[in-house]
Design an enzyme around this catalytic site. Structure first.
Site, mmCIF file in Angstrom:
data_model
loop_
_atom_site.group_PDB
_atom_site.id
_atom_site.type_symbol
_atom_site.label_atom_id
_atom_site.label_comp_id
_atom_site.label_asym_id
_atom_site.label_seq_id
_atom_site.Cartn_x
_atom_site.Cartn_y
_atom_site.Cartn_z
ATOM 1 N N ARG A 39 14.067 36.960 38.832
ATOM 2 C CA ARG A 39 14.989 37.439 37.803
ATOM 3 C C ARG A 39 16.364 36.789 37.936
ATOM 4 O O ARG A 39 17.124 36.730 36.986
ATOM 5 C CB ARG A 39 15.190 38.951 37.921
ATOM 6 C CG ARG A 39 13.946 39.780 37.673
ATOM 7 C CD ARG A 39 14.331 41.250 37.585
ATOM 8 N NE ARG A 39 13.185 42.148 37.644
ATOM 9 C CZ ARG A 39 12.442 42.480 36.597
ATOM 10 N NH1 ARG A 39 12.717 41.992 35.410
ATOM 11 N NH2 ARG A 39 11.424 43.314 36.727
ATOM 12 N N LYS A 59 14.067 46.223 33.515
ATOM 13 C CA LYS A 59 15.132 45.588 34.246
ATOM 14 C C LYS A 59 15.524 44.270 33.614
ATOM 15 O O LYS A 59 16.616 43.748 33.828
ATOM 16 C CB LYS A 59 14.690 45.324 35.703
ATOM 17 C CG LYS A 59 14.332 46.558 36.482
ATOM 18 C CD LYS A 59 13.716 46.147 37.824
ATOM 19 C CE LYS A 59 13.211 47.379 38.545
ATOM 20 N NZ LYS A 59 12.424 47.020 39.729
ATOM 21 N N ASP A 91 7.397 39.725 23.247
ATOM 22 C CA ASP A 91 6.103 39.059 23.371
ATOM 23 C C ASP A 91 5.178 39.679 22.323
ATOM 24 O O ASP A 91 5.214 39.300 21.154
ATOM 25 C CB ASP A 91 5.626 39.278 24.818
ATOM 26 C CG ASP A 91 4.354 38.528 25.166
ATOM 27 O OD1 ASP A 91 3.494 38.363 24.294
ATOM 28 O OD2 ASP A 91 4.198 38.104 26.321
ATOM 29 N N VAL A 104 7.267 32.953 30.938
ATOM 30 C CA VAL A 104 8.513 32.390 31.456
ATOM 31 C C VAL A 104 9.166 33.332 32.470
ATOM 32 O O VAL A 104 8.894 34.542 32.479
ATOM 33 C CB VAL A 104 9.515 32.090 30.308
ATOM 34 C CG1 VAL A 104 8.995 30.971 29.418
ATOM 35 C CG2 VAL A 104 9.794 33.339 29.478
ATOM 36 N N ASP A 118 10.943 38.379 35.153
ATOM 37 C CA ASP A 118 10.302 38.298 36.465
ATOM 38 C C ASP A 118 8.835 37.943 36.415
ATOM 39 O O ASP A 118 8.173 38.060 35.387
ATOM 40 C CB ASP A 118 10.418 39.658 37.155
ATOM 41 C CG ASP A 118 9.500 40.707 36.505
ATOM 42 O OD1 ASP A 118 9.594 40.881 35.280
ATOM 43 O OD2 ASP A 118 8.688 41.320 37.216
ATOM 44 N N LYS A 131 8.929 35.134 21.480
ATOM 45 C CA LYS A 131 7.743 34.277 21.462
ATOM 46 C C LYS A 131 7.245 34.274 20.024
ATOM 47 O O LYS A 131 6.737 35.282 19.532
ATOM 48 C CB LYS A 131 6.681 34.807 22.426
ATOM 49 C CG LYS A 131 7.094 34.642 23.887
ATOM 50 C CD LYS A 131 5.984 35.026 24.836
ATOM 51 C CE LYS A 131 6.458 34.925 26.282
ATOM 52 N NZ LYS A 131 5.435 35.414 27.227
HETATM 53 P P1 IMP Z 1 5.937 43.034 24.773
HETATM 54 O O1 IMP Z 1 5.795 44.516 24.743
HETATM 55 O O2 IMP Z 1 4.593 42.359 24.866
HETATM 56 O O3 IMP Z 1 6.780 42.477 23.671
HETATM 57 O O4 IMP Z 1 6.587 42.651 26.149
HETATM 58 C C1 IMP Z 1 7.856 42.965 26.419
HETATM 59 C C2 IMP Z 1 8.135 42.983 27.890
HETATM 60 O O5 IMP Z 1 7.158 42.253 28.659
HETATM 61 C C3 IMP Z 1 9.436 42.257 28.130
HETATM 62 O O6 IMP Z 1 10.509 43.144 28.070
HETATM 63 C C4 IMP Z 1 9.230 41.668 29.498
HETATM 64 O O7 IMP Z 1 9.612 42.593 30.476
HETATM 65 C C5 IMP Z 1 7.760 41.431 29.603
HETATM 66 N N1 IMP Z 1 7.423 40.021 29.286
HETATM 67 C C6 IMP Z 1 6.886 39.536 28.151
HETATM 68 N N2 IMP Z 1 6.727 38.215 28.212
HETATM 69 C C7 IMP Z 1 7.205 37.842 29.422
HETATM 70 C C8 IMP Z 1 7.332 36.561 30.082
HETATM 71 O O8 IMP Z 1 6.992 35.484 29.578
HETATM 72 N N3 IMP Z 1 7.882 36.600 31.331
HETATM 73 C C9 IMP Z 1 8.287 37.741 31.935
HETATM 74 N N4 IMP Z 1 8.191 38.944 31.366
HETATM 75 C C10 IMP Z 1 7.645 38.997 30.115
#
Ligand code: IMP
Ligand code: MG
Length: 173
Positions: free
Chosen positions: A162, A40, A100, A150, A156, A128
């Protein structure tokens, strides 16, 4: 936990999205572009970025889940909603809110590449910096931020916050 210091304010987001939109407009001129937002979190980014892309784009949405109710990535990605349309031979631009670990997009990119789009790129509002667990090529980055959790502008904490129009760092009460 509550939203604390504003990391990226409304004006900075608006300015940066206008720049990214102009860049995307120039890059995809004359091409059949499909914007794919990852729900979302990317709903707000999609709505605002799309308005700055001055091309007849198509939009679609995917929903994936990589987080449970925790703030740590699980590395487990599930497709909750797939695209409504075929993407073979089309230029696809994934619109994300934040990268992330990079695991979500790495999974998504490989999943979409199998469908043989003409091109597949990524636009993210936030990255990040330096903490990706997999190498990930991102063509358009709004802002590089530190690895703090964040919220706001689509992002969220357990489903809430959000709707904040800016990006803020979470703080202890
Ligand atoms: P990744 O797979 O670790 O890159 O994470 C991606 C998903 O995790 C993003 O699309 C977000 O939905 C969620 N996410 C990662 N970091 C944050 C944050 O700091 N705040 C909120 N959601 C996050
Ligand atoms: Mg997300």
């Amino acid at each position: 936990m509550r939203p604390g210091r504003v990391l990226v304010d409304e004006e900075a987001i608006a300015t940066r999205l206008a720049e990214m939109g102009a860049e995307i407009t120039a890059d995809y001129e004359g091409k059949d572009l499909l914007l794919v937002a990852v729900l979302k979190g990317a709903f707000m980014m999609m709505a605002d970025l799309a308005r700055h892309i001055l091309l007849p784009v198509d939009i679609d949405f995917m929903a994936v889940s990589s987080y449970g109710a925790a703030t740590e990535t699980s590395g487990v990605v599930r497709i909750l909603k797939d695209l409504d349309q075929e993407i073979a031979e089309r230029h696809v631009l994934i619109v994300e809110d934040i990268i992330d670990s990079g695991l979500t997009l790495d999974y998504l990119r490989r999943n979409l590449e199998v469908r043989q789009p003409a091109s597949l790129e990524i636009a993210t509002l936030l990255l990040k910096a330096g903490i990706q667990r997999v190498p990930i090529e991102v063509k358009y980055v709004g802002f590089e931020i530190p690895p703090d959790f964040v919220v706001g502008y689509g992002l969220d904490l357990v489903g809430k916050m959000r709707n904040l129009p800016y990006v803020a760092v979470m703080e202890e009460d």
